[in-house]
Design a protein around this motif. Sequence first.
Motif, PDB file in Angstrom:
ATOM      1  N   LEU A  51      54.625  32.166  46.800  1.00 35.96           N
ATOM      2  CA  LEU A  51      53.706  31.844  47.532  1.00 35.96           C
ATOM      3  C   LEU A  51      53.634  31.546  48.980  1.00 35.96           C
ATOM      4  O   LEU A  51      54.399  30.495  49.846  1.00 35.96           O
ATOM      5  N   LYS A  52      52.990  32.193  50.548  1.00 37.52           N
ATOM      6  CA  LYS A  52      53.613  31.632  51.391  1.00 37.52           C
ATOM      7  C   LYS A  52      52.203  30.587  51.937  1.00 37.52           C
ATOM      8  O   LYS A  52      51.381  30.183  51.086  1.00 37.52           O
ATOM      9  N   SER A  53      53.102  29.512  52.930  1.00 43.74           N
ATOM     10  CA  SER A  53      51.726  29.269  53.149  1.00 43.74           C
ATOM     11  C   SER A  53      50.191  28.830  53.540  1.00 43.74           C
ATOM     12  O   SER A  53      49.503  27.762  53.369  1.00 43.74           O
ATOM     13  N   ASP A  54      50.220  29.773  53.711  1.00 41.60           N
ATOM     14  CA  ASP A  54      48.616  30.290  54.478  1.00 41.60           C
ATOM     15  C   ASP A  54      48.246  31.928  54.100  1.00 41.60           C
ATOM     16  O   ASP A  54      47.647  32.662  54.441  1.00 41.60           O
ATOM     17  N   PRO A  55      48.554  31.742  52.566  1.00 39.05           N
ATOM     18  CA  PRO A  55      47.604  33.034  51.992  1.00 39.05           C
ATOM     19  C   PRO A  55      46.542  32.866  52.252  1.00 39.05           C
ATOM     20  O   PRO A  55      45.410  32.699  53.344  1.00 39.05           O
ATOM     21  N   ALA A  56      46.330  34.349  51.970  1.00 39.56           N
ATOM     22  CA  ALA A  56      44.419  35.575  51.908  1.00 39.56           C
ATOM     23  C   ALA A  56      43.392  34.357  51.210  1.00 39.56           C
ATOM     24  O   ALA A  56      44.623  33.933  50.219  1.00 39.56           O
ATOM     25  N   VAL A  57      43.190  34.575  51.421  1.00 42.54           N
ATOM     26  CA  VAL A  57      41.634  34.159  50.614  1.00 42.54           C
ATOM     27  C   VAL A  57      40.797  34.587  49.422  1.00 42.54           C
ATOM     28  O   VAL A  57      41.295  35.327  49.460  1.00 42.54           O
ATOM     29  N   LEU A  58      40.721  34.127  48.717  1.00 43.67           N
ATOM     30  CA  LEU A  58      41.454  34.331  47.100  1.00 43.67           C
ATOM     31  C   LEU A  58      38.875  34.730  47.256  1.00 43.67           C
ATOM     32  O   LEU A  58      38.504  34.078  46.873  1.00 43.67           O
ATOM     33  N   ILE A  59      38.910  36.224  46.218  1.00 44.38           N
ATOM     34  CA  ILE A  59      37.976  36.272  45.511  1.00 44.38           C
ATOM     35  C   ILE A  59      38.009  36.747  44.264  1.00 44.38           C
ATOM     36  O   ILE A  59      38.837  38.021  44.045  1.00 44.38           O
ATOM     37  N   ALA A  60      37.166  37.104  43.202  1.00 47.81           N
ATOM     38  CA  ALA A  60      37.339  36.821  41.898  1.00 47.81           C
ATOM     39  C   ALA A  60      36.203  37.753  42.158  1.00 47.81           C
ATOM     40  O   ALA A  60      34.921  38.196  41.471  1.00 47.81           O
ATOM     41  N   ARG A  61      36.787  39.186  41.460  1.00 42.76           N
ATOM     42  CA  ARG A  61      35.813  40.416  40.449  1.00 42.76           C
ATOM     43  C   ARG A  61      35.995  39.702  39.352  1.00 42.76           C
ATOM     44  O   ARG A  61      36.816  40.272  38.609  1.00 42.76           O
ATOM     45  N   VAL A  62      34.800  39.663  38.846  1.00 42.87           N
ATOM     46  CA  VAL A  62      34.690  39.947  37.180  1.00 42.87           C
ATOM     47  C   VAL A  62      34.141  41.260  36.936  1.00 42.87           C
ATOM     48  O   VAL A  62      33.697  41.755  37.417  1.00 42.87           O
ATOM     49  N   ARG A  63      33.584  40.836  35.263  1.00 43.67           N
ATOM     50  CA  ARG A  63      33.434  42.587  34.711  1.00 43.67           C
ATOM     51  C   ARG A  63      31.780  42.563  34.783  1.00 43.67           C
ATOM     52  O   ARG A  63      31.406  42.003  35.375  1.00 43.67           O
ATOM     53  N   GLY A  64      31.246  44.586  34.976  1.00 39.26           N
ATOM     54  CA  GLY A  64      30.648  44.665  35.258  1.00 39.26           C
ATOM     55  C   GLY A  64      29.709  44.736  33.769  1.00 39.26           C
ATOM     56  O   GLY A  64      29.972  43.686  32.476  1.00 39.26           O
ATOM     57  N   LEU A  65      28.258  44.029  33.550  1.00 43.81           N
ATOM     58  CA  LEU A  65      27.145  43.808  33.401  1.00 43.81           C
ATOM     59  C   LEU A  65      27.268  44.418  31.892  1.00 43.81           C
ATOM     60  O   LEU A  65      26.842  44.367  30.596  1.00 43.81           O
ATOM     61  N   HIS A  66      27.863  45.811  31.054  1.00 45.08           N
ATOM     62  CA  HIS A  66      27.883  46.491  30.452  1.00 45.08           C
ATOM     63  C   HIS A  66      29.220  46.931  29.734  1.00 45.08           C
ATOM     64  O   HIS A  66      29.171  46.901  28.662  1.00 45.08           O
ATOM     65  N   LEU A  67      30.078  45.791  30.135  1.00 39.96           N
ATOM     66  CA  LEU A  67      31.198  45.170  29.763  1.00 39.96           C
ATOM     67  C   LEU A  67      31.467  44.282  28.207  1.00 39.96           C
ATOM     68  O   LEU A  67      31.253  43.160  29.364  1.00 39.96           O
TER      69      LEU A  67
END
Length: 532
Positions: free
Chosen positions: A155-171
């Motif tokens: 990993l580099k020193s200034d990585p992108a901002v992290l956003i997690a996508r969770v599974r949909g309501l139906h799963l």
Amino acid sequence: MEQQLSTSTLTFINSFNQQDSRVLTAEAIVFLSELVEKFAAQRESLLQERLVRQKKIDSGILPDFISETHSIKNDNWKIQNIPEDLQDRRVEITGPVERKMVINALNANVKVFMADFEDSLSPSWDKLIDGQINLSDAIRGDISYTNENGKVYQLKSDPAVLIARVRGLHLDEKHVLFEGKPIPGGLFDFALYFFHNYATLLEKGSGPYFYIPKLESWQEAKWWSDVFSTAEDTMGLPRGTIKATVLIETLPAVFQMDEILYYMRHHIVGLNCGRWDYIFSYIKTLKEHSDKVLPDRQVVTMTQSFLSAYSRLLIKTCHRRGAFAMGGMSAFIPSKDEEENKAILAKVKADKELEASNGHDGSWVAHPGLADTVMNVFNQAFGSHKNQLHVLRETDPEISAQELLQPCEGERTEEGMRANIRVAVQYIEAWISGNGCVPIYGLMEDAATAEISRTSIWQWIRHGKSLSNGEKVTKALFEEMLDEELQVIQKELGDQRFQNGRFREAADLMRRITTQDELIEFLTIPGYQLID
């Protein structure tokens, strides 16, 4: 060998190995249990409401804007706030939570990495657990990966901002039971990511950020907001610490964007044009309406009037409320051939220029090789701004329900139908084999594009549509083409890859979900039964 392990009110189908124990600590299980106990039953009710709504649409009552929430639409409220590190999201990259992908995506020339537990991940137990570990390691800055040739990724020193996508309501998450039933997959993903990482993220000046997929109503948005509020209260965090971007990728949701923003106003920072899933949802939602049948998938682009209306309405609605309006995915993959690559980048540039000129606050790419091209487009559009919240589109004419429901013209071709079959079979084969993000014919395919491929054919069969060569689309024609295209796939990939793969299983699933009279809502639901 399956072994049931009961902990708290949850039952785990598998006994824990060392990796599992890193994620499923006693404290994390208690937190997950509390959320499941509080929210699982309501989730079931929301899924039942989807079925009721769909029956009404099938019977002829088309989706429309909601009249009873008139005051929400007309009052001048705004969302709570957008954190500093989410103010600039001009390019986002998406991909599954696999270790090498996580490092490459965070290192790319992008502002945000959407780490995906949903459409681009085949959700085997091991992949879900490893994904949680990979993201925790990345957040703590101690992630690395060495490939089979000894190449080290760090990993580099200034990585992108992290956003997690969770599974949909139906799963579901079938490996964890509550009262004898699988728990919601999205709660599993959310609870573990939030529990293990919120403190470190806040210390670093960031926060627990999420993408929420496949919502169909404001009630579902409120459910998620209540989940977030409960998590914040449990940890003693201020309201609005958790932030979410909601994908508007279902047809019912496009009619409730104001309401979704309102009922999530403490937690929401924006909406996203999930274009591929939106096209799939258009087909699926209007499946019984013979005048709403779409042409070849390749023709259905954002320049079509019903998709352009969707994009413009999303921007206008979001910016009025101080929320971001994120653009859609560019699924192209760079080519090693120089001339071909020039053509690909020109298409990407044109697509993103349309989004930027409409007023979107950023866009998605599936491959780091597209990041520079898209970054240049949005740099030019933004000038000295970090986003385009100032583009209010106040003089736009009102967008009607009729505009959003109007299908586009275009041919249904034999070539398009055969391409749909090849893409869907190859994607399903990859997904049930453990890979949810697959390069096929120059595009990075995920579940959404396979869904469009198979539901298009289902709808053509359902309404007895004809191809441009005059041939009527029937179950028999589809089955004949499926057998022929399976041979094409074998020839393209070679005997060894074909025989070692699960192509016949994939073709059988494709056959079943395309020819049965009742449309299977999501291929990932029967597909989930074919993975560990």
